[in-house]
Structures are given as structure tokens and as C-alpha cells.
Design an enzyme around this catalytic site. Structure first.
Site, PDB file in Angstrom:
ATOM      1  N   ASN A   1       0.822  -1.202   0.000  1.00 32.16           N
ATOM      2  CA  ASN A   1       0.000   0.000   0.000  1.00 32.16           C
ATOM      3  C   ASN A   1       0.865   1.265   0.000  1.00 32.16           C
ATOM      4  O   ASN A   1       1.895   1.325   0.663  1.00 32.16           O
ATOM      5  CB  ASN A   1      -0.910   0.030   1.230  1.00 32.16           C
ATOM      6  CG  ASN A   1      -1.798  -1.195   1.307  1.00 32.16           C
ATOM      7  OD1 ASN A   1      -1.317  -2.303   1.448  1.00 32.16           O
ATOM      8  ND2 ASN A   1      -3.102  -0.990   1.241  1.00 32.16           N
TER       9      ASN A   1
ATOM     10  N   GLU B   1       1.604  -1.099 -12.904  1.00 30.85           N
ATOM     11  CA  GLU B   1       0.470  -1.838 -13.464  1.00 30.85           C
ATOM     12  C   GLU B   1      -0.511  -0.858 -14.110  1.00 30.85           C
ATOM     13  O   GLU B   1      -0.658   0.282 -13.659  1.00 30.85           O
ATOM     14  CB  GLU B   1      -0.223  -2.675 -12.379  1.00 30.85           C
ATOM     15  CG  GLU B   1      -0.707  -1.914 -11.156  1.00 30.85           C
ATOM     16  CD  GLU B   1      -2.067  -1.271 -11.329  1.00 30.85           C
ATOM     17  OE1 GLU B   1      -2.788  -1.679 -12.263  1.00 30.85           O
ATOM     18  OE2 GLU B   1      -2.395  -0.371 -10.549  1.00 30.85           O
TER      19      GLU B   1
ATOM     20  N   LEU C   1      -3.836  -1.983 -14.905  1.00 29.53           N
ATOM     21  CA  LEU C   1      -5.026  -2.821 -14.927  1.00 29.53           C
ATOM     22  C   LEU C   1      -6.280  -1.995 -14.679  1.00 29.53           C
ATOM     23  O   LEU C   1      -6.271  -1.060 -13.880  1.00 29.53           O
ATOM     24  CB  LEU C   1      -4.934  -3.909 -13.853  1.00 29.53           C
ATOM     25  CG  LEU C   1      -3.688  -4.786 -13.857  1.00 29.53           C
ATOM     26  CD1 LEU C   1      -3.758  -5.789 -12.713  1.00 29.53           C
ATOM     27  CD2 LEU C   1      -3.552  -5.498 -15.197  1.00 29.53           C
ATOM     28  N   ALA C   2      -7.341  -2.374 -15.331  1.00 27.78           N
ATOM     29  CA  ALA C   2      -8.655  -1.804 -15.025  1.00 27.78           C
ATOM     30  C   ALA C   2      -9.450  -2.877 -14.288  1.00 27.78           C
ATOM     31  O   ALA C   2      -9.587  -4.002 -14.788  1.00 27.78           O
ATOM     32  CB  ALA C   2      -9.376  -1.396 -16.311  1.00 27.78           C
TER      33      ALA C   2
ATOM     34  N   CYS D   1      -6.919   4.396  -7.494  1.00 30.91           N
ATOM     35  CA  CYS D   1      -5.779   5.103  -8.089  1.00 30.91           C
ATOM     36  C   CYS D   1      -6.028   6.556  -8.458  1.00 30.91           C
ATOM     37  O   CYS D   1      -5.175   7.407  -8.211  1.00 30.91           O
ATOM     38  CB  CYS D   1      -5.313   4.359  -9.341  1.00 30.91           C
ATOM     39  SG  CYS D   1      -4.509   2.788  -8.986  1.00 30.91           S
TER      40      CYS D   1
END
Length: 481
Positions: free
Chosen positions: A87, A157, A159-160, A272
Site C-alpha cells: 500500500n 500496473e 489494470l482496469a 488510483c
């Protein structure tokens, strides 16, 4: 056998490592985390996150060359490549509070890697981190390396959520940033060879460390900017009688603009966008670029405005009060096909309605009651700390909030419906049945533009759809309080 270890078994680490294990059967992949409940879930039939296709990938590889463990130090010590996917919450106090990334967990991971390593390692940033984080991590490792060589790479990354597995199988690009030294270039090639098992060479982009780190922040900022742009336009559409869907389609056919991320909504969410823009703002401020910082701040301001505007529209439409009225909340996740609630617009919308004394009945097929109640009581930015450091769910539930397991139950006797997640099932509800089971007048506030507003009006609903021509009932109602 090459050994990979990933520190962090969350939304990024788990799916990414599962796909690497699937595509690289000769590589041993271990995902480690200090949170035993999360690791236990990864080793069970009920994975800790919902992502279409993830179960099949994990089931095929787990126990063969994919493992999940709490024995962090052992597997880090044995690995050739260590991905760090911990995190990076926004700081809540001290220098940069409210904007800068808190690198406490990253620093702890780096010190642990240095402590337990007995062989050379490639350390890969997988978390979204501020520019120059690699340099800080490099210094920690260098000063604690005991003769061991560490090469630092940035591999952000992209990514969705909801399409993460498809994105991993067929990525637009894989970005690897490293030092422009012989050792750095060798490390880049080693990681590139892993991805080359299934990703075409032309899609693997190699840059310096700082470009890779900044590219991640820039990508999320640009995507969020598009959403805020179309949401700002949605307010103007309502004021003028234009239809935001038609406007979006018209501008999206321009090849220079393209159609993606132009759907008006109640606002963007996810782990994000806001965090990365705040981070970008802080970096700009630290580098003496206040005008650039203010530009990106506006993206977040418009997002907050959109959520507030939605709440005000609900309250003003229902005779300027929702006190004591039952409002059905359909959808709590920040988007469909995920159970993730981090920064979901539903939190602010629900809090706004609760502030006006509404009674909420909340339904989402993939979000637990415990998570919803925790989200509605959690302080800002607490969500991005590891689960064991987050506040627990409230001991006593809010009497104004009920969480139910069926959409029709949520709707029964409600005065209004707020659609906050674009789950397909909300398009398919029997709205004639819904209307008959609601208080009258019956309101639908569609924050995702998933229903056919005209059909619902024919049934008898008063309908508000983001960025669409206003129902005659709403035309004289103020858009803001």
C-alpha cells in the site's frame, strides 16, 4: 528454476502473479502477505477479491507453480525477482498531508528485503509510487546490502478492475523502467523475458526509472481528466437541454479524441485516480510548478462537484428534503464487475443523503454488509492502509442504513432509487413491478445512465439521468443547494 516472490496479496499482486504463473509454468511464483486471513482466502475456494476469470487462473496454477504464504522472509530470501506491491496511502499528517504518498510500507519492505537477502536480487516496484521512489529504495538497499547486489526496476500496473485478467492476458503495453547501467539493462532484460512468454516484443516498453514512475501517474491523471471533462459537460447539458450521450458520441468519433472514458456518471472512484492526482499535485508543488499543480487539482474538484450535484439534485427534487424517506441505493462498488469500494462515489452520495436524515437501503451483489458499513464510517484515506491496520466495522450499525441481499427488497416502499453502479442487472429489473412497490411520486436518479428514462417515465417514474434533458418535474429545481 527462476523464483519470483511478490510482497502484497491485493488487487494488483494477486491477479498479476497468477497470470505470470499461468503463462510461465517453469517459474515458481509465491505471493506473500502478513495478513493471514487474506492468504487463507487466496488458498480457499472463495478468493479475497472478485475479478472475472481470476478463479479459473488461480485454480489452474495454485499448488503447481503458484503459492500463497505468510512466510514472507523465507520466500523473499529465496527469490530471484521480488515484486513489491504494498500500500502507498496518501499521508494524513506531516509534510505533504492530504497529497503526498506515505511510503512507510514500501520502506519497511525494502529494509526487510535487505535484511533477509543472501543472494543478488531484482527488486520491482509494482505499487504506484511517486517519482524518484526507486532512488530512495535504492539507497536503503545499498546501505544495507552486505555485499549483495540489488537492481531496482519500475514496472507499474495498468489494470482496469473488472477487466484485469483480460488486461493481463492482452496488455496495451508493459512498461519496464531501469537504470541505464549494464546491471540495470541486464535486469530489464530479465524481467522482459518473463513477460515475453506471452506479450509481443513491441508492446514491452523499456525506459529509465523516472519515466516509468511518472508514466503511471500521468496515465491515471489523463484518464481521470477525461471523466471530469465529460462530467463537467453533463452539467452544461442539463442546463441547456443537450444530451451528454449524444455529445460524447459526437466528440468520440474524432480519431484524435476517441470514444473511451467519455461516459458521464456520478463521478470516478477506485484506488488510483484521486490518490495519483494528489500525488502528482504534490510533486508539481515541490518542483515549483504551482500552475501545473492547480490544473490537476481541478480534475478532483470537478469530481467532488459532480457527487455533490447529484446529492443536491436528489434532495431538491424530493420537495427539498429526504428526511425520514427511504432511498434505495443500487450499487456500492465503484464500477461493475468488481467488489472494490475504494473511493467509490457511493460513499459520498450516501453520506450526503444521510446528512439530510434519509434512510438508506443498500444493495450490491459483490460488496459485503461489513464493507459497506465500514466505508460509511471510515475516515478519508484510511481505506488504503493494510486491512489489519484499518478501523474495524462499527460495533453498532447506523439505524439509518440497512444492507440487503436483493434489489427488489431494497426498493420496496422506497421513495426514490439512486443507481450508483452500472451493474447489468439494474438494466433488467422489472420496473413496472418496482413502480408498484414504491411510494408515490416514485423517483429514479440514474447516476450511470443505465435505464431507458423515457420508458420509465411512461410507467410513471420521475427520472433524473446524468447529463440528459431534464424531466419536466425537475426543470425548475435548482441543480445546487
Amino acid at each position: 528454476m527462476v523464483k519470483i516472490c511478490c510482497i502484497g496479496a491485493g488487487y494488483v499482486g494477486g491477479p498479476t502473479m497468477a497470470v505470470i504463473a499461468l503463462k510461465c509454468p517453469e517459474i515458481e511464483v509465491v505471493v506473500v502477505d502478513i495478513a493471514a486471513p487474506r492468504i487463507n482466502a487466496w488458498n480457499s475456494k472463495h478468493l479475497p477479491i472478485y475479478e472475472p476469470g481470476l478463479d479459473d487462473v488461480v485454480n489452474e496454477c495454485r499448488g503447481r507453480n503458484l503459492f500463497f504464504s505468510t512466510d514472507v522472509e523465507k520466500h523473499v530470501a529465496e527469490a530471484d525477482i521480488v515484486f513489491v506491491s504494498v500500500n502507498t496511502p496518501t499521508k494524513t499528517q506531516g509534510l505533504g498531508a492530504g497529497k503526498a504518498a506515505d511510503l512507510t510500507y514500501w520502506e519497511s519492505a525494502a529494509r526487510m528485503i535487505a535484511d533477509v537477502s543472501k543472494s543478488d536480487k531484482i527488486v520491482v516496484e509494482k505499487s504506484t509510487v511517486p517519482v524518484k521512489t526507486a532512488e530512495a529504495i535504492e539507497r536503503i538497499l545499498t546501505h544495507n546490502r552486505k555485499g549483495i547486489n540489488f537492481d531496482i526496476l519500475s514496472n507499474p500496473e495498468f489494470l482496469a478492475e473488472g477487466t484485469a485478467i483480460a488486461d493481463l492476458f492482452n496488455p496495451d503495453r508493459v512498461l519496464i523502467g531501469g537504470r541505464e547501467t549494464p546491471g540495470g539493462q541486464k535486469a530489464i532484460k530479465t524481467l522482459k523475458d518473463v513477460y515475453a512468454h506471452w506479450v509481443p516484443d513491441e508492446r514491452i516498453l523499456c525506459t529509465n526509472l523516472w519515466s516509468a514512475e511518472l508514466s503511471k501517474l500521468a496515465a491515471n491523471a489523463f484518464l481521470a481528466q477525461r471523466i471530469s471533462s465529460v462530467n463537467a459537460m453533463s452539467a452544461l447539458c442539463e442546463a441547456t437541454g443537450a444530451d451528454v450521450s449524444q455529445v460524447s458520441h459526437a466528440i468520440g468519433t474524432d480519431s484524435r479524441i476517441g470514444p473511451k472514458f467519455l461516459n458521464a456518471s456520478v463521478g470516478f472512484g477506485g484506488s488510483c485516480f484521486q490518490k495519483d492526482i494528489l500525488n502528482l499535485v504534490y510533486i508539481c508543488e515541490c518542483n515549483g510548478l504551482p500552475e501545473v499543480a492547480n490544473y490537476w487539482k481541478q480534475v478532483i474538484k470537478v469530481n467532488d462537484y459532480q457527487k455533490n450535484r447529484f446529492v443536491n439534485r436528489v434532495v431538491s427534487s424530493m420537495f427539498n428534503t429526504v428526511s425520514g424517506k427511504k432511498i434505495a441505493i443500487l450499487g456500492f462498488a465503484f464500477k461493475k464487475d468488481t467488489g472494490d469500494t475504494r473511493e467509490t462515489p457511493a460513499i459520498d452520495v450516501c453520506k450526503g443523503l444521510l446528512g439530510d436524515k434519509a434512510n438508506l437501503s443498500i444493495y450490491d451483489s459483490q460488496v459485503t454488509e461489513e464493507q459497506i458499513l465500514k466505508d460509511l464510517t471510515m475516515k478519508k484515506f484510511d481505506w488504503d492502509h493494510p486491512a489489519h491496520l484499518q478501523p474495524s466495522s462499527p460495533a453498532t450499525s447506523n439505524k439509518q442504513v440497512s444492507v440487503v441481499s436483493d434489489a427488489y427488497e431494497a426498493i420496496k416502499d422506497a421513495h426514490g432509487i439512486c443507481i450508483l453502479t452500472e451493474w447489468d442487472e439494474f438494466k433488467k429489473l422489472d420496473y413496472q413491478k418496482v413502480y408498484e412497490n414504491m411510494q408515490k411520486p416514485a423517483f429514479v436518479f440514474d447516476g450511470r445512465n443505465v435505464v431507458d428514462a423515457n420508458k420509465l417515465r411512461e410507467i410513471g417514474f420521475i427520472v433524473y439521468s446524468i447529463g440528459k434533458p431534464l424531466d419536466s418535474w425537475l426543470k425548475d429545481m435548482p441543480a445546487v443547494a
